[in-house]
Motif scaffolding. Structure first.
Motif, PDB file in Angstrom:
ATOM      1  N   HIS A 238       0.846  -1.190   0.000  1.00 47.03           N
ATOM      2  CA  HIS A 238       0.000   0.000   0.000  1.00 47.03           C
ATOM      3  C   HIS A 238       0.885   1.246   0.000  1.00 47.03           C
ATOM      4  O   HIS A 238       1.042   1.927   1.011  1.00 47.03           O
ATOM      5  CB  HIS A 238      -0.908   0.017   1.236  1.00 47.03           C
ATOM      6  N   PRO A 239       1.479   1.585  -1.147  1.00 48.46           N
ATOM      7  CA  PRO A 239       2.440   2.699  -1.181  1.00 48.46           C
ATOM      8  C   PRO A 239       1.815   4.061  -0.915  1.00 48.46           C
ATOM      9  O   PRO A 239       2.520   5.006  -0.564  1.00 48.46           O
ATOM     10  CB  PRO A 239       3.019   2.622  -2.593  1.00 48.46           C
ATOM     11  N   HIS A 240       0.490   4.172  -1.085  1.00 50.45           N
ATOM     12  CA  HIS A 240      -0.154   5.474  -0.887  1.00 50.45           C
ATOM     13  C   HIS A 240      -1.048   5.503   0.349  1.00 50.45           C
ATOM     14  O   HIS A 240      -1.849   6.431   0.509  1.00 50.45           O
ATOM     15  CB  HIS A 240      -0.978   5.847  -2.123  1.00 50.45           C
ATOM     16  N   ALA A 241      -0.904   4.521   1.225  1.00 51.50           N
ATOM     17  CA  ALA A 241      -1.744   4.481   2.424  1.00 51.50           C
ATOM     18  C   ALA A 241      -1.498   5.712   3.293  1.00 51.50           C
ATOM     19  O   ALA A 241      -0.371   6.191   3.429  1.00 51.50           O
ATOM     20  CB  ALA A 241      -1.448   3.216   3.227  1.00 51.50           C
ATOM     21  N   THR A 242      -2.572   6.227   3.873  1.00 49.58           N
ATOM     22  CA  THR A 242      -2.461   7.385   4.767  1.00 49.58           C
ATOM     23  C   THR A 242      -3.022   7.026   6.130  1.00 49.58           C
ATOM     24  O   THR A 242      -3.885   6.151   6.260  1.00 49.58           O
ATOM     25  CB  THR A 242      -3.225   8.601   4.219  1.00 49.58           C
ATOM     26  N   THR A 243      -2.538   7.738   7.140  1.00 52.60           N
ATOM     27  CA  THR A 243      -2.978   7.505   8.511  1.00 52.60           C
ATOM     28  C   THR A 243      -3.197   8.842   9.187  1.00 52.60           C
ATOM     29  O   THR A 243      -2.503   9.819   8.914  1.00 52.60           O
ATOM     30  CB  THR A 243      -1.921   6.680   9.280  1.00 52.60           C
ATOM     31  N   ALA A 244      -4.207   8.893  10.052  1.00 49.96           N
ATOM     32  CA  ALA A 244      -4.521  10.118  10.809  1.00 49.96           C
ATOM     33  C   ALA A 244      -3.896  10.020  12.197  1.00 49.96           C
ATOM     34  O   ALA A 244      -4.107   9.033  12.919  1.00 49.96           O
ATOM     35  CB  ALA A 244      -6.029  10.291  10.922  1.00 49.96           C
ATOM     36  N   PHE A 245      -3.146  11.035  12.573  1.00 47.88           N
ATOM     37  CA  PHE A 245      -2.481  11.093  13.880  1.00 47.88           C
ATOM     38  C   PHE A 245      -2.953  12.318  14.662  1.00 47.88           C
ATOM     39  O   PHE A 245      -3.193  13.377  14.073  1.00 47.88           O
ATOM     40  CB  PHE A 245      -0.954  11.211  13.710  1.00 47.88           C
ATOM     41  N   ILE A 246      -3.055  12.170  15.964  1.00 48.50           N
ATOM     42  CA  ILE A 246      -3.237  13.330  16.833  1.00 48.50           C
ATOM     43  C   ILE A 246      -1.846  13.797  17.241  1.00 48.50           C
ATOM     44  O   ILE A 246      -1.090  13.078  17.891  1.00 48.50           O
ATOM     45  CB  ILE A 246      -4.053  12.986  18.086  1.00 48.50           C
ATOM     46  N   VAL A 247      -1.514  15.015  16.840  1.00 49.40           N
ATOM     47  CA  VAL A 247      -0.209  15.591  17.145  1.00 49.40           C
ATOM     48  C   VAL A 247      -0.408  16.776  18.088  1.00 49.40           C
ATOM     49  O   VAL A 247      -1.256  17.635  17.839  1.00 49.40           O
ATOM     50  CB  VAL A 247       0.511  16.058  15.866  1.00 49.40           C
ATOM     51  N   GLU A 248       0.352  16.798  19.168  1.00 46.21           N
ATOM     52  CA  GLU A 248       0.310  17.934  20.085  1.00 46.21           C
ATOM     53  C   GLU A 248       1.350  18.952  19.622  1.00 46.21           C
ATOM     54  O   GLU A 248       2.507  18.597  19.371  1.00 46.21           O
ATOM     55  CB  GLU A 248       0.580  17.482  21.516  1.00 46.21           C
ATOM     56  N   THR A 249       0.949  20.195  19.516  1.00 49.32           N
ATOM     57  CA  THR A 249       1.867  21.205  18.990  1.00 49.32           C
ATOM     58  C   THR A 249       3.031  21.472  19.931  1.00 49.32           C
ATOM     59  O   THR A 249       4.014  22.104  19.532  1.00 49.32           O
ATOM     60  CB  THR A 249       1.119  22.526  18.719  1.00 49.32           C
ATOM     61  N   MET A 251       4.868  19.087  21.016  1.00 54.52           N
ATOM     62  CA  MET A 251       5.857  18.040  20.742  1.00 54.52           C
ATOM     63  C   MET A 251       7.067  18.629  20.029  1.00 54.52           C
ATOM     64  O   MET A 251       6.918  19.485  19.154  1.00 54.52           O
ATOM     65  CB  MET A 251       5.234  16.933  19.878  1.00 54.52           C
ATOM     66  N   PRO A 252       8.286  18.181  20.378  1.00 52.18           N
ATOM     67  CA  PRO A 252       9.491  18.653  19.685  1.00 52.18           C
ATOM     68  C   PRO A 252       9.411  18.376  18.193  1.00 52.18           C
ATOM     69  O   PRO A 252       8.995  17.299  17.767  1.00 52.18           O
ATOM     70  CB  PRO A 252      10.618  17.841  20.337  1.00 52.18           C
ATOM     71  N   GLY A 253       9.790  19.366  17.395  1.00 53.71           N
ATOM     72  CA  GLY A 253       9.795  19.206  15.949  1.00 53.71           C
ATOM     73  C   GLY A 253       8.604  19.820  15.246  1.00 53.71           C
ATOM     74  O   GLY A 253       8.584  19.896  14.017  1.00 53.71           O
ATOM     75  N   VAL A 254       7.590  20.262  16.026  1.00 50.72           N
ATOM     76  CA  VAL A 254       6.440  20.947  15.413  1.00 50.72           C
ATOM     77  C   VAL A 254       6.763  22.436  15.324  1.00 50.72           C
ATOM     78  O   VAL A 254       7.058  23.082  16.327  1.00 50.72           O
ATOM     79  CB  VAL A 254       5.152  20.742  16.234  1.00 50.72           C
ATOM     80  N   GLU A 255       6.706  22.974  14.102  1.00 52.57           N
ATOM     81  CA  GLU A 255       7.072  24.375  13.888  1.00 52.57           C
ATOM     82  C   GLU A 255       5.931  25.122  13.203  1.00 52.57           C
ATOM     83  O   GLU A 255       5.460  24.713  12.145  1.00 52.57           O
ATOM     84  CB  GLU A 255       8.332  24.464  13.018  1.00 52.57           C
ATOM     85  N   ILE A 256       5.491  26.204  13.823  1.00 49.82           N
ATOM     86  CA  ILE A 256       4.524  27.103  13.174  1.00 49.82           C
ATOM     87  C   ILE A 256       5.340  28.047  12.302  1.00 49.82           C
ATOM     88  O   ILE A 256       5.972  28.979  12.783  1.00 49.82           O
ATOM     89  CB  ILE A 256       3.708  27.902  14.207  1.00 49.82           C
ATOM     90  N   ASN A 277      10.826  15.255  12.169  1.00 51.78           N
ATOM     91  CA  ASN A 277      11.057  14.123  13.071  1.00 51.78           C
ATOM     92  C   ASN A 277      10.207  14.233  14.337  1.00 51.78           C
ATOM     93  O   ASN A 277      10.695  14.039  15.457  1.00 51.78           O
ATOM     94  CB  ASN A 277      12.534  14.023  13.436  1.00 51.78           C
ATOM     95  N   VAL A 278       8.948  14.543  14.165  1.00 54.59           N
ATOM     96  CA  VAL A 278       8.037  14.634  15.312  1.00 54.59           C
ATOM     97  C   VAL A 278       7.673  13.220  15.743  1.00 54.59           C
ATOM     98  O   VAL A 278       7.107  12.443  14.972  1.00 54.59           O
ATOM     99  CB  VAL A 278       6.773  15.432  14.947  1.00 54.59           C
ATOM    100  N   ARG A 279       8.009  12.892  16.973  1.00 58.06           N
ATOM    101  CA  ARG A 279       7.775  11.542  17.486  1.00 58.06           C
ATOM    102  C   ARG A 279       6.378  11.468  18.097  1.00 58.06           C
ATOM    103  O   ARG A 279       6.075  12.141  19.081  1.00 58.06           O
ATOM    104  CB  ARG A 279       8.846  11.192  18.518  1.00 58.06           C
ATOM    105  N   VAL A 280       5.535  10.623  17.486  1.00 62.57           N
ATOM    106  CA  VAL A 280       4.139  10.492  17.919  1.00 62.57           C
ATOM    107  C   VAL A 280       3.883   9.040  18.296  1.00 62.57           C
ATOM    108  O   VAL A 280       4.173   8.126  17.512  1.00 62.57           O
ATOM    109  CB  VAL A 280       3.180  10.921  16.788  1.00 62.57           C
ATOM    110  N   PRO A 281       3.350   8.773  19.482  1.00 62.76           N
ATOM    111  CA  PRO A 281       3.078   7.388  19.874  1.00 62.76           C
ATOM    112  C   PRO A 281       1.980   6.767  19.033  1.00 62.76           C
ATOM    113  O   PRO A 281       1.064   7.464  18.565  1.00 62.76           O
ATOM    114  CB  PRO A 281       2.658   7.512  21.345  1.00 62.76           C
ATOM    115  N   LYS A 282       2.072   5.455  18.840  1.00 57.27           N
ATOM    116  CA  LYS A 282       1.073   4.782  18.003  1.00 57.27           C
ATOM    117  C   LYS A 282      -0.323   4.877  18.609  1.00 57.27           C
ATOM    118  O   LYS A 282      -1.323   4.763  17.897  1.00 57.27           O
ATOM    119  CB  LYS A 282       1.456   3.324  17.791  1.00 57.27           C
TER     120      LYS A 282
END
Length: 622
Positions: A238-249, A251-256, A277-282
């Motif tokens: 599935h080369p084009h598979a997408t996944t939805a993540f909840i990311v907290e702003t 978290m290190p690596g999130v830049e506005i 390289n935002v590390r998000v738990p599964k």
């Protein structure tokens, strides 16, 4: 690229993608895999395109329960008082900022958790009451409408309510209900409505994922504490598979990177968000790996109802201002509202506003009746029709108000106008509505795919060169037998309107006209299929006209049903009943005029002429 969660199999597509380019094939197969195939019967909107309207859910017109309405009334009263006392929409527009005290006040009201269940700290109100709130806001401040809508219609609350685990709901929903703003990140600098080209990736790393990429036009993004981020999670299969993540702003690596600014909605907290390289738990995956597009499309289906709801409030406010002005402003010895050119605009505005309110209430009812209901077609039709009609209403309002419509409210106030009307602000703010959450052009293609689905399931295999010849032959025989019975039936009169709880003879006539046009629409869809075969998907102007006919029929049907409920309401005065009948009769005349024009222009030579000219211009730019 070693996923820790299993990916669902991609269901076989009814479309033949073998002759498409790699980009087209990827986009089509991704979208097809994310479609909801759970619905076993045609919805009311789908039955309109099929030529045999099923009024089961529309008639009698759904009525909000007394308890639910009382709950909504109590909240709306508090909200209306707060807006009147604490909110200056013109100042918000002027300063491009929503004051902190307004954000805090909205949080205290519970406005950030209107639909979040009470056990997670929200108000637990219905979709109908949420739509009523959107209408209230839509007639006052587009910036607040966008803030609250993006937060809970497409931000974290809605996907979690539908797809989230209990642990996720307990962790994140109370934060959202308390006023922590959320956002939704899908669009990228080079990716709009084509998710197959998405470049943001999430690569598994032990029990976490590393997200890298950049998102554009993330509404609420510059204020958000939580963002739903769509990212590719590619595998060999599935080369084009997408996944939805909840990311907290946080978290290190999130830049506005930047806040974006626009013609309207000047206080929109919309920005460019970069992930390095935002590390998000599964545990922050919504709905399972590889199901991101399904989460996004389902979320947008329900979220789209908010836009026409806000447009209904905007249209109602414009109608109020216009009728007041047209009654008091005199030109050539009489109020301008008595001049035919202005009266025509006012009548159209009133009829379209009535229909728009009817559509919003009906679609909201469908969601309240069944939270998992398949409302994608109804919501898309309401979004398309509502945003385009409300834009026309705002434009007509400015035309009728003349220079005072083009002048800012601040300027009107400074020179002494007793009641400055911010039509100029409404004009700028509302232009985005035909672009938000799927442009009108994309909506027409989306709706076309939905109304063609029963035909594709039945006969698309005939043209699918990837299938064995015997399979294609069997499909040809089966489809031929079906259409040999189906097509003649679409020339016969439909079910009697009187059997569908329509008691007023004038409304019964309206419904009968609508049914006859529905049958003609189904025949025209079939004629288009015969004319173009598998190339029909390229005939976007033809499909667009068929969609516009269906949208008019849907709006007209909802208005007829709503009018019948008013006629049958014993508390309504005869004057109100007579006014309602006049509204719906005029709406019917407008709908029939639009529909007949689209039928006449369905197959136009000028379409290909225009396409050829545009192609030449693209190849030889001047």
């Amino acid at each position: 690229m070693n996923p820790t969660l299993p990916q669902p199999p991609i269901p076989p597509s009814v479309l033949d993608t073998s002759k498409m380019s790699a980009g087209q094939r990827a986009a089509i197969e991704m979208t097809e895999a994310a479609r909801d195939e759970s619905a076993s019967t045609l919805s009311f909107a789908a039955s309109l395109f099929n030529g045999d309207p099923d009024f089961t859910t529309l008639l009698p017109y759904p009525v909000q329960s007394v308890e639910d309405r009382d709950q909504g009334d109590a909240f709306l009263h508090r909200m209306e008082s707060f807006l009147a006392l604490e909110v200056d929409p013109d100042a918000i527009d002027r300063d491009s900022e929503i004051p902190d005290h307004v954000l805090h006040g909205l949080a205290q009201l519970g406005a950030f958790g209107i639909k979040i269940p009470t056990k997670y700290g929200g108000l637990g109100l219905s979709q109908t009451n949420y739509s009523r709130t959107a209408a209230l806001l839509g007639g006052i401040c587009g910036n607040l409408t966008a803030l609250l809508s993006a937060h809970q219609s497409i931000g974290v609350p809605q996907p979690l309510i539908v797809f989230g685990t209990e642990e996720q709901k307990q962790k994140f929903l109370p934060r959202c209900a308390r006023g922590e703003i959320s956002a939704f990140a899908l669009t990228e600098p080079d990716v709009g409505s084509d998710p197959a080209r998405m470049k943001t990736t999430a690569i598994a790393d032990s029990d976490d994922y590393l997200i890298n990429g950049e998102k554009l036009w993330c509404t609420n993004g510059t204020k958000a504490g939580l963002i739903v981020v769509m990212a590719k999670t590619p595998t060999e299969k599935h080369p084009h598979a997408t996944t939805a993540f909840i990311v907290e702003t946080s978290m290190p690596g999130v830049e506005i990177v930047q806040r974006c600014h626009f013609m309207g909605l000047r206080a929109l907290y919309n920005g460019v968000i970069r992930f390095h390289n935002v590390r998000v738990p599964k545990e922050n995956i919504i709905g399972g790996e590889g199901r991101g597009l399904k989460v996004a499309l389902t979320t947008l289906n329900t979220g789209r109802i908010t836009l026409p709801a806000a447009c209904a409030g905007l249209a109602k406010r414009c109608l109020e201002w216009t009728t007041q002005w047209a009654a008091q402003r005199e030109q050539w010895g009489q109020p301008i509202g008595k001049h035919a050119a202005i009266a025509d605009k006012i009548a159209r505005m009133a009829a379209h506003t009535f229909a728009l309110e009817a559509m919003v209430h009906y679609v909201s009812f469908l969601v309240d009746r069944d939270k998992s209901a398949d409302v994608r077609l109804e919501a898309a039709l309401a979004k398309l029709w509502g945003t385009e009609r409300s834009w026309q209403i705002v434009d007509d309002t400015m035309q009728i108000r003349g220079g005072r419509g083009y002048e800012t409210a601040d300027s009107q106030r400074d020179r002494g106008e007793k009641i400055p009307m911010p039509i100029e602000r409404f004009f700028r703010d509302s232009r985005i509505n035909t672009l938000f959450e799927g442009s009108s052009e994309i909506m027409r293609l989306f709706i076309a795919r939905e109304f063609l689905d029963p035909h594709l399931k039945l006969g698309a295999a005939i043209f699918n060169t990837k299938l064995p010849l015997t399979t294609r032959a069997r499909t040809f025989v089966k489809a031929g037998w079906h259409y040999a019975r189906w097509y003649p039936s679409r020339w016969l009169p439909g079910r009697s309107a009187s059997t569908h709880a329509i008691t007023h003879p004038l409304l019964e006539d309206e419904l009968r006209h609508m049914q006859a046009l529905s049958r003609k629409l189904s025949r025209s869809v079939f004629h288009a299929m015969l004319k173009f075969g598998p190339k029909l998907e390229r005939e976007q102007l033809v499909l667009g006209r068929l969609v516009d006919i269906g949208a008019d029929l849907f709006a007209w049907s909802c208005a007829i049903s709503r009018a019948e409920s008013i006629v049958e309401n014993s508390s309504q005065s005869q004057a109100e009943v007579d006014h309602t009948i006049k509204l719906v009769q005029h709406l019917g005349s407008l709908m029939q005029e639009n529909i007949h024009t689209n039928f006449q222009n369905l197959f136009r030579k000028i379409d290909h002429q225009g396409y050829s000219l545009a192609k030449h211009l693209l190849e030889h730019p001047h």
